[in-house]
Scaffold this motif. Structure first.
Motif, mmCIF file in Angstrom:
data_model
loop_
_atom_site.group_PDB
_atom_site.id
_atom_site.type_symbol
_atom_site.label_atom_id
_atom_site.label_comp_id
_atom_site.label_asym_id
_atom_site.label_seq_id
_atom_site.Cartn_x
_atom_site.Cartn_y
_atom_site.Cartn_z
ATOM 1 N N SER A 76 -10.511 -1.753 9.434
ATOM 2 C CA SER A 76 -10.139 -0.804 8.386
ATOM 3 C C SER A 76 -11.003 -0.976 7.140
ATOM 4 O O SER A 76 -11.102 -2.070 6.576
ATOM 5 N N LYS A 77 -11.613 0.111 6.697
ATOM 6 C CA LYS A 77 -12.335 0.115 5.420
ATOM 7 C C LYS A 77 -11.404 0.576 4.292
ATOM 8 O O LYS A 77 -11.535 0.138 3.152
ATOM 9 N N GLY A 78 -10.445 1.431 4.650
ATOM 10 C CA GLY A 78 -9.490 1.893 3.652
ATOM 11 C C GLY A 78 -8.667 0.755 3.070
ATOM 12 O O GLY A 78 -8.353 0.753 1.871
ATOM 13 N N ALA A 79 -8.322 -0.231 3.925
ATOM 14 C CA ALA A 79 -7.556 -1.374 3.440
ATOM 15 C C ALA A 79 -8.359 -2.159 2.407
ATOM 16 O O ALA A 79 -7.829 -2.589 1.378
ATOM 17 N N SER A 80 -9.652 -2.341 2.668
ATOM 18 C CA SER A 80 -10.504 -3.069 1.717
ATOM 19 C C SER A 80 -10.621 -2.313 0.403
ATOM 20 O O SER A 80 -10.620 -2.915 -0.681
ATOM 21 N N VAL A 81 -10.708 -0.995 0.496
ATOM 22 C CA VAL A 81 -10.781 -0.184 -0.716
ATOM 23 C C VAL A 81 -9.484 -0.321 -1.514
ATOM 24 O O VAL A 81 -9.505 -0.506 -2.738
ATOM 25 N N PHE A 82 -8.350 -0.248 -0.827
ATOM 26 C CA PHE A 82 -7.074 -0.368 -1.536
ATOM 27 C C PHE A 82 -6.943 -1.728 -2.221
ATOM 28 O O PHE A 82 -6.576 -1.808 -3.399
ATOM 29 N N LEU A 83 -7.221 -2.787 -1.493
ATOM 30 C CA LEU A 83 -7.073 -4.126 -2.072
ATOM 31 C C LEU A 83 -7.962 -4.296 -3.300
ATOM 32 O O LEU A 83 -7.556 -4.893 -4.302
ATOM 33 N N THR A 84 -9.169 -3.751 -3.221
ATOM 34 C CA THR A 84 -10.086 -3.853 -4.355
ATOM 35 C C THR A 84 -9.617 -2.989 -5.520
ATOM 36 O O THR A 84 -9.556 -3.449 -6.670
ATOM 37 N N ALA A 85 -9.260 -1.757 -5.236
ATOM 38 C CA ALA A 85 -8.848 -0.836 -6.296
ATOM 39 C C ALA A 85 -7.569 -1.303 -6.976
ATOM 40 O O ALA A 85 -7.454 -1.266 -8.204
ATOM 41 N N TRP A 86 -6.631 -1.756 -6.179
ATOM 42 C CA TRP A 86 -5.367 -2.234 -6.769
ATOM 43 C C TRP A 86 -5.609 -3.502 -7.587
ATOM 44 O O TRP A 86 -5.035 -3.678 -8.657
ATOM 45 N N GLY A 87 -6.471 -4.364 -7.104
ATOM 46 C CA GLY A 87 -6.788 -5.575 -7.855
ATOM 47 C C GLY A 87 -7.387 -5.261 -9.209
ATOM 48 O O GLY A 87 -7.011 -5.869 -10.224
ATOM 49 N N PHE A 88 -8.315 -4.307 -9.262
ATOM 50 C CA PHE A 88 -8.904 -3.922 -10.547
ATOM 51 C C PHE A 88 -7.887 -3.198 -11.426
ATOM 52 O O PHE A 88 -7.925 -3.323 -12.664
ATOM 53 N N GLY A 102 0.817 -1.204 0.000
ATOM 54 C CA GLY A 102 0.000 0.000 0.000
ATOM 55 C C GLY A 102 0.854 1.258 0.000
ATOM 56 O O GLY A 102 0.548 2.238 -0.698
ATOM 57 N N GLU A 103 1.933 1.234 0.784
ATOM 58 C CA GLU A 103 2.857 2.373 0.811
ATOM 59 C C GLU A 103 3.406 2.648 -0.588
ATOM 60 O O GLU A 103 3.532 3.803 -1.005
ATOM 61 N N THR A 104 3.716 1.585 -1.317
ATOM 62 C CA THR A 104 4.319 1.724 -2.644
ATOM 63 C C THR A 104 3.289 2.051 -3.716
ATOM 64 O O THR A 104 3.523 2.900 -4.585
ATOM 65 N N ALA A 105 2.145 1.362 -3.676
ATOM 66 C CA ALA A 105 1.203 1.415 -4.796
ATOM 67 C C ALA A 105 0.112 2.470 -4.657
ATOM 68 O O ALA A 105 -0.407 2.948 -5.676
ATOM 69 N N ARG A 106 -0.261 2.840 -3.424
ATOM 70 C CA ARG A 106 -1.355 3.818 -3.288
ATOM 71 C C ARG A 106 -1.069 5.127 -4.022
ATOM 72 O O ARG A 106 -1.982 5.674 -4.668
ATOM 73 N N PRO A 107 0.165 5.645 -3.973
ATOM 74 C CA PRO A 107 0.407 6.893 -4.712
ATOM 75 C C PRO A 107 0.134 6.779 -6.208
ATOM 76 O O PRO A 107 -0.256 7.769 -6.841
ATOM 77 N N ILE A 108 0.323 5.604 -6.772
ATOM 78 C CA ILE A 108 0.029 5.419 -8.199
ATOM 79 C C ILE A 108 -1.439 5.685 -8.461
ATOM 80 O O ILE A 108 -1.812 6.341 -9.443
ATOM 81 N N LEU A 109 -2.280 5.190 -7.573
ATOM 82 C CA LEU A 109 -3.720 5.405 -7.722
ATOM 83 C C LEU A 109 -4.099 6.858 -7.438
ATOM 84 O O LEU A 109 -4.781 7.511 -8.241
ATOM 85 N N LEU A 110 -3.663 7.358 -6.293
ATOM 86 C CA LEU A 110 -4.092 8.708 -5.876
ATOM 87 C C LEU A 110 -3.582 9.788 -6.825
ATOM 88 O O LEU A 110 -4.256 10.814 -7.024
#
Length: 809
Positions: free
Chosen positions: A615-627, A577-585
């Motif tokens: 955590s709901k944010g973790a579920s959002v990240f896992l789903t968003a990154w998966g898609f 998440g630390e590495t990949a979330r910035p790609i999304l945001l």
């Protein structure tokens, strides 16, 4: 006691419709299963069950006392070491017999005897993999070692001594449910269990999937998708550590690079796979980093979460050693634990030690195959597979210079192999004596003893961790690892000559290791063990992120306590998440999102990068990154042959961070060229639709979202613990996924009087009708530990002793 009524209610309600002496509901006749005298009811263990006993067996040479504490953990005190193994076998059988038999029947390709034709494909596959062949080879090696043979003989005698006491009413519940009875134990069964662990930990390979990928993609694209070393690598042995020149210099065949591109199209065989997340964490910190000045060793092997548990906790005290830890029901000794001088643990090495070779038979008789310019004769192993309520199956398996032919025209595992034949070469086929490492570590006093013991571990290869009260810490990437040229074994190889064969194993004095490093800690989390400068090819696809966060944390810590280590073992920080979330945001175009999608984006923005329970944010990240991953690769993979392998998650993250115009971002199915922002936005909109349904189902909080459960070995819900409130996940130190995770957490503080903590997600009893069946699960999920009691001989009257068993001749 909590689980039993639920099962009975369900069975009775359904069973009333049927005739009680049929097998219409269960594999065993329902009337017999529900018999008050012999059936299910007899397995309901009273809350005040008395486990004390005074037992006499002529096989024993002296006296052994077993003190069972309030967690049902036995503390064995034996006058003779071999008597301790007899008693250990007796206790394993008393509390875990059905589990032991199920696992060894499965390993031997005999599951059809228990459950019928549904297991036939599995049984043929395991026979053709050579599981029994491998166990027989190891048994020959073990029985040539008088010390280990004696320990196994006594262990087997103890198991059989308990089996001999069983009445029909006392049979474990699952025997009654499935309608069969236990058979005598043997040393071969112990070897089969160890080979089952070899399959679980060193049976993984992606040869067919990688072959199809290399056939489909260009060389440039293939190397982008599957780099041999990840940018994020923080290896087990630190970068820059000098290595000696290799004793073996593998020679790459001239045809290797050109062989696969289009040449082997249509390879579609595949097989039962070990769990892809099989791994672990372990680390040891030296006294210069701890508050007490004494080393601390930590281990949490990540394996399938099962009931009964893979592990059985115990203490074994003999005149030669005093060890505490977890054991394998089915094998003597302590596997992960500590003694009065040192502690030891393991993580999986993850090397590819199982390769496939395409065999050219002369004709359909399979009596001869082409090798080194001549027809060589095969040998055959005729497998007789008994099938419950059906006819016996006879399978003739051809053996070659490489090993057994796993796939041919007579067996494709239920899948297409285009009538080709593939032999499997696996290090587990070789005769080995893994029992020696556990025997040696149980007795070990120092680093020299640890090193001598570790070299007996051949398959599965493991990162063997060590710490001692004299201050030493060490780690060794131990096992039989083929000395490979770059790319060897990644793909199906030609079997018509010796040019693609393994040329030897990496010498023991060249395996990567660390001893008392300057940085003050050693660690492993299944990442690649070494950097580029290691002279042998170690394969691809190592998970790197847990190792990265483990080393980061240990490097920053000082004045460490056992409490710090327990907190770290259960830490939920998501480094992906630390590495990949910035790609999304940085690339999602918020203006194009709906109100619901913006709500989920806000959750992603506010996420603290922790996979905590609520955590709901973790579920959002896992789903968003998966898609996002799916959106990037789905167009390229749409026409690819199957089976095929997909890149690691961190590969995509690292490639995109390096190159925002990463080639695979463009959707080749559309005329326009998609940007990173196009893909990220479209993927998040898909994620939003999915998350809306997840939220409607009440599953947006992470624990519910991932649904971690500890499953009964037969996957019976009434005997399982489902939807546990635990965080963590993949790429997290606390690696609890849906059905997989930390199977034993252990922290050992090597002070003069050892201070230790441990827990596993189960209970000491294998009986679902016992309160000791799953009594550790809730504390495990909550991140709590049991304080380990290393009992001494003068504590027999301690209030923690609840029952006593006396064994004598």
């Amino acid at each position: 006691m909590r689980i039993l009524p639920a099962l009975i209610s369900g069975v009775v309600t359904t069973g009333l419709i049927f005739v009680f002496n049929t097998k219409a509901v269960l594999p065993a006749p329902l009337g017999k299963f529900l018999s008050p005298q012999h059936g299910l009811w007899q397995n309901a263990e009273p809350l005040n069950q008395d486990f004390s006993a005074d037992l006499k067996f002529p096989q024993l040479k002296g006296k052994t006392s077993v003190y069972i504490d309030d967690r049902l953990v036995p503390h064995i005190f034996a006058e003779q070491e071999n008597d301790a193994y007899f008693v250990q076998g007796y206790l394993h059988a008393k509390f875990r017999l059905w589990q032991m038999e199920l696992q060894t029947h499965s390993a031997a390709g005999r599951a059809s005897e228990i459950v019928g034709p549904i297991a036939l494909n599995h049984d043929r596959e395991f026979r053709r993999l050579g599981m029994v062949f491998a166990a027989e080879n190891s048994l020959k090696t073990v029985e040539a070692d008088p010390v280990i043979k004696s320990s196994c003989d006594n262990y087997t005698a103890g198991v059989n001594a308990y089996i001999a006491t069983l009445t029909e009413s006392a049979l474990p519940m699952e025997y009654k449910l499935l309608g069969y009875k236990p058979e005598p134990w043997s040393n071969l069964k112990t070897m089969l269990f160890l080979k089952y662990m070899s399959f679980d930990l060193a049976g993984g390979e992606d040869d067919f999937e990688m072959t199809n990928a290399k056939t489909f993609f260009s060389p440039e694209d293939f190397n982008k998708l599957f780099p041999s070393i990840q940018d994020s690598l923080d290896p087990i042995i630190p970068k820059g550590t000098p290595v000696a020149p290799p004793a073996i210099q593998p020679v790459k065949p001239a045809t290797a690079d050109s062989l696969y591109f289009g040449a082997l199209a249509g390879v579609t065989a595949t097989e039962t796979k070990p769990h892809k997340f099989n791994g672990s964490n372990n680390w040891a910190v030296s006294g210069k980093k701890t508050k007490s000045g004494a080393p601390i060793l930590c281990n949490d092997p990540h394996l399938a979460l099962n009931l009964p548990s893979l592990w059985y906790e115990m203490q074994i005290s003999t005149p030669a050693y005093n060890a505490y830890g977890v054991s394998f029901p089915g094998s003597p000794g302590v596997v992960i634990g500590f003694n009065d001088s040192c502690a030891f643990g393991f993580t999986n090495g993850g090397r590819d030690v199982r390769d496939y070779f395409e065999i050219k038979f002369k004709d359909d008789s399979r009596k001869e195959y082409w090798f080194n310019n001549e027809w060589k004769k095969t040998t055959f192993r005729v497998e007789h597979i008994k099938v419950k309520d059906s006819l016996e199956i006879i399978d003739s398996v051809a053996y070659t210079v490489f090993g057994p032919v796993m796939y041919d025209k007579t067996f494709s595992g239920g899948r297409q192999t285009n009538s080709k034949a593939y032999a499997v070469r696996w290090t587990a086929h070789e005769g080995s004596n893994e029992m020696r490492i556990f025997h040696g570590l149980n007795h070990a006093k120092n680093y020299a003893d640890y090193t001598a013991a570790a070299q007996f571990l051949r398959t599965p290869g493991q990162n063997c961790l060590f710490a001692a009260k004299n201050g030493d810490i060490a780690i060794r990437a131990q096992g039989d690892f083929p000395a490979k040229w770059t790319g060897q074994g990644d793909f199906v190889m030609p079997g018509t000559d010796s040019s693609y064969m393994w040329k030897g194993m990496i010498p023991q004095n060249e395996v990567p290791f660390q001893y008392n490093p300057e940085r003050g800690f050693v660690s492993s989390a299944n990442q690649r063990p070494v950097d580029y400068n290691y002279p042998y090819y170690l394969g691809r696809g190592y998970p790197e992120y847990r190792g990265l966060i483990v080393n980061r944390k240990l490097g920053q810590m000082s004045m460490i306590t056992p409490e710090d280590m327990m907190k770290m073992q259960t830490d939920n920080y998501n480094i992906l998440g630390e590495t990949a979330r910035p790609i999304l945001l940085n690339n999602i175009r918020e203006s194009e999102l709906s109100a619901d999608e913006k709500k989920y984006l806000d959750l992603l923005k506010g996420w603290d990068l922790r996979n905590d329970v609520h955590s709901k944010g973790a579920s959002v990240f896992l789903t968003a990154w998966g898609f996002f991953v799916q959106s990037v690769y789905e167009d390229e993979y749409k026409k690819a042959p199957r089976p095929i392998i997909f890149p690691l998650e961190n590969t995509l993250a690292e490639q995109v961070l390096k190159d925002s115009a990463y080639k695979f971002l463009d959707d080749i199915a559309t005329p326009q060229k998609e940007s990173l922002a196009d893909i990220a936005t479209a993927a998040f909109k898909k994620a939003g639709a999915h998350l809306k349904q997840v939220e409607a189902d009440g599953a947006l909080e992470l624990a519910t979202f991932k649904g971690t459960g500890v499953y009964h070995l037969l996957k019976l819900p009434a005997f399982s613990r489902l939807n546990l409130p635990i965080g963590g996940g993949e790429n997290v130190i606390n690696a609890a996924t849906g059905d997989h995770g930390p199977s034993w957490r252990m922290v050992v503080h090597l002070t003069p009087v050892t201070e230790a903590y441990g827990i596993y997600p189960g209970g000491q009893s294998g009986n679902p009708g016992s309160r000791y069946y799953d009594n550790f699960v809730d504390d495990w999920a909550a991140g709590k530990y049991n304080k380990i009691w290393v009992m001494t001989k003068n504590e027999t009257r301690d209030q923690r002793v609840k029952w006593t068993m006396q064994f004598s001749n």
